[in-house]
Design a protein around this motif. Sequence first.
Motif, mmCIF file in Angstrom:
data_model
loop_
_atom_site.group_PDB
_atom_site.id
_atom_site.type_symbol
_atom_site.label_atom_id
_atom_site.label_comp_id
_atom_site.label_asym_id
_atom_site.label_seq_id
_atom_site.Cartn_x
_atom_site.Cartn_y
_atom_site.Cartn_z
ATOM 1 N N GLU A 1 -0.337 -4.329 -2.316
ATOM 2 C CA GLU A 1 -0.677 -4.794 -3.395
ATOM 3 C C GLU A 1 -2.500 -4.758 -3.472
ATOM 4 O OE1 GLU A 1 1.062 -8.421 -4.737
ATOM 5 O OE2 GLU A 1 3.211 -7.517 -4.258
ATOM 6 N N HIS A 2 -2.949 -5.184 -2.365
ATOM 7 C CA HIS A 2 -4.396 -5.332 -2.285
ATOM 8 C C HIS A 2 -5.221 -4.379 -1.518
ATOM 9 C CE1 HIS A 2 -4.368 -9.243 -4.908
ATOM 10 N NE2 HIS A 2 -3.333 -9.437 -4.055
ATOM 11 N N GLY A 3 -4.641 -3.570 -0.844
ATOM 12 C CA GLY A 3 -5.235 -2.595 -0.175
ATOM 13 C C GLY A 3 -5.947 -3.241 1.020
ATOM 14 N N LEU A 4 -5.721 -4.188 1.722
ATOM 15 C CA LEU A 4 -6.593 -4.919 2.628
ATOM 16 C C LEU A 4 -5.903 -4.262 4.067
ATOM 17 C CD1 LEU A 4 -6.967 -8.595 1.314
ATOM 18 C CD2 LEU A 4 -8.825 -6.874 1.269
ATOM 19 N N PRO A 5 -6.876 -4.212 4.873
ATOM 20 C CA PRO A 5 -6.231 -3.768 6.189
ATOM 21 C C PRO A 5 -5.794 -4.864 6.812
ATOM 22 C CG PRO A 5 -8.850 -4.191 6.033
ATOM 23 C CD PRO A 5 -8.380 -4.275 4.750
ATOM 24 N N VAL A 6 -4.520 -4.797 7.557
ATOM 25 C CA VAL A 6 -3.918 -5.623 8.400
ATOM 26 C C VAL A 6 -3.543 -5.158 9.682
ATOM 27 C CG1 VAL A 6 -2.084 -7.520 8.480
ATOM 28 C CG2 VAL A 6 -3.313 -6.972 6.451
ATOM 29 N N SER A 7 -3.935 -5.548 10.668
ATOM 30 C CA SER A 7 -3.631 -4.878 12.101
ATOM 31 C C SER A 7 -2.386 -5.487 12.479
ATOM 32 C CB SER A 7 -4.764 -4.904 13.057
ATOM 33 O OG SER A 7 -4.804 -6.511 13.534
ATOM 34 N N GLN A 8 -1.721 -4.637 13.348
ATOM 35 C CA GLN A 8 -0.496 -5.052 13.935
ATOM 36 C C GLN A 8 -0.690 -6.406 14.393
ATOM 37 O OE1 GLN A 8 2.861 -3.842 13.319
ATOM 38 N NE2 GLN A 8 3.240 -5.762 14.018
ATOM 39 N N ARG A 9 -1.702 -6.434 15.390
ATOM 40 C CA ARG A 9 -1.914 -7.480 15.961
ATOM 41 C C ARG A 9 -1.996 -8.874 15.217
ATOM 42 N NH1 ARG A 9 -6.034 -10.943 17.317
ATOM 43 N NH2 ARG A 9 -6.077 -12.175 19.354
ATOM 44 N N ALA A 10 -2.782 -8.612 14.008
ATOM 45 C CA ALA A 10 -2.899 -9.873 13.137
ATOM 46 C C ALA A 10 -1.488 -10.178 12.567
ATOM 47 C CB ALA A 10 -3.903 -9.158 11.923
ATOM 48 N N MET A 11 -0.756 -9.382 12.371
ATOM 49 C CA MET A 11 0.691 -9.590 11.924
ATOM 50 C C MET A 11 1.285 -10.418 12.709
ATOM 51 S SD MET A 11 3.076 -9.059 9.193
ATOM 52 C CE MET A 11 2.536 -7.408 8.359
ATOM 53 N N ASP A 12 1.469 -10.036 14.142
ATOM 54 C CA ASP A 12 2.193 -10.833 15.244
ATOM 55 C C ASP A 12 1.290 -12.079 15.549
ATOM 56 O OD1 ASP A 12 3.550 -8.435 15.446
ATOM 57 O OD2 ASP A 12 2.424 -7.337 17.355
ATOM 58 N N LEU B 1 -0.415 -8.153 1.115
ATOM 59 C CA LEU B 1 -1.774 -8.033 1.159
ATOM 60 C C LEU B 1 -2.327 -6.517 1.416
ATOM 61 C CD1 LEU B 1 -3.343 -10.615 3.392
ATOM 62 C CD2 LEU B 1 -3.466 -10.311 1.017
ATOM 63 N N GLN B 2 -1.480 -5.708 2.116
ATOM 64 C CA GLN B 2 -1.608 -4.426 2.254
ATOM 65 C C GLN B 2 -1.306 -3.496 1.136
ATOM 66 O OE1 GLN B 2 1.135 -4.183 5.951
ATOM 67 N NE2 GLN B 2 -0.702 -3.409 7.041
ATOM 68 N N GLY C 1 -5.804 -0.765 18.838
ATOM 69 C CA GLY C 1 -4.778 -0.342 17.945
ATOM 70 C C GLY C 1 -5.285 0.270 16.622
ATOM 71 N N ALA C 2 -4.322 0.639 15.600
ATOM 72 C CA ALA C 2 -4.804 1.172 14.450
ATOM 73 C C ALA C 2 -4.737 0.056 13.506
ATOM 74 C CB ALA C 2 -3.680 2.065 14.037
ATOM 75 N N ILE C 3 -5.330 0.124 12.400
ATOM 76 C CA ILE C 3 -5.640 -0.810 11.082
ATOM 77 C C ILE C 3 -4.920 -0.031 9.936
ATOM 78 C CG2 ILE C 3 -6.941 -1.966 9.695
ATOM 79 C CD1 ILE C 3 -8.951 -2.018 11.997
ATOM 80 N N THR C 4 -4.067 -0.760 9.268
ATOM 81 C CA THR C 4 -3.230 -0.327 8.043
ATOM 82 C C THR C 4 -4.040 -0.702 6.652
ATOM 83 O OG1 THR C 4 -1.287 -0.498 9.369
ATOM 84 C CG2 THR C 4 -1.134 -0.055 6.704
ATOM 85 N N GLY C 5 -4.189 -0.101 5.822
ATOM 86 C CA GLY C 5 -5.070 -0.314 4.556
ATOM 87 C C GLY C 5 -6.330 0.201 4.681
ATOM 88 N N ARG C 6 -6.934 0.125 3.591
ATOM 89 C CA ARG C 6 -8.308 0.595 3.230
ATOM 90 C C ARG C 6 -9.465 -0.431 3.862
ATOM 91 N NH1 ARG C 6 -7.762 -1.073 -2.266
ATOM 92 N NH2 ARG C 6 -9.002 -2.861 -2.645
#
Length: 159
Positions: free
Chosen positions: A48-59, A45-46, A151-156
């Motif tokens: 290929e689609h540039g969507l923001p995914v936080s570390q918390r969302a991943m975990d 998602l991050q 926390g930080a968010i990855t992606g646009r």
Amino acid sequence: MESGRLDEVGTAPDEQAIQTTVALDGGGTDIARARHLAAGFLTRLQSEHGLPVSQRAMDVTRLVVSELVTNARKYAPGPILLVLRVTRGTVEVVVWDSDPALPIARAADAGRVGQHGLEIVMAVAQGFEAQREPVGKRITARIALADDPGGAITGRQPL
């Protein structure tokens, strides 16, 4: 059967859902395989689609997938279907199994060993739903992709 790519499925005329689906056979490697699929899905998602995914969302997504697939393996005979779908800034974790009995969250009991999975899922997810299906049941948990207090968010960021 696992989709090898992110499938874009129309959900409304002005909205696209990105999803992946895997059928699990109820074997001993299902939980690890499902967690790995979830991590790969969010990473794509991050990238290929540039969507923001936080570390918390991943975990939290990996935790929710693990708990729901564990419950399906433990309480329902037969195959399990796992769907990961992104809509409106959330990832939906959908687990279908063949047992029609809906899960019931037990009262909090710090002395109880085990059987806390549903409590955990309901505590960390922004939404939870359990529905009977013509065969079995479908459990859906929703997790915000950009929810990472402090926390930080990855992606646009979405516009």
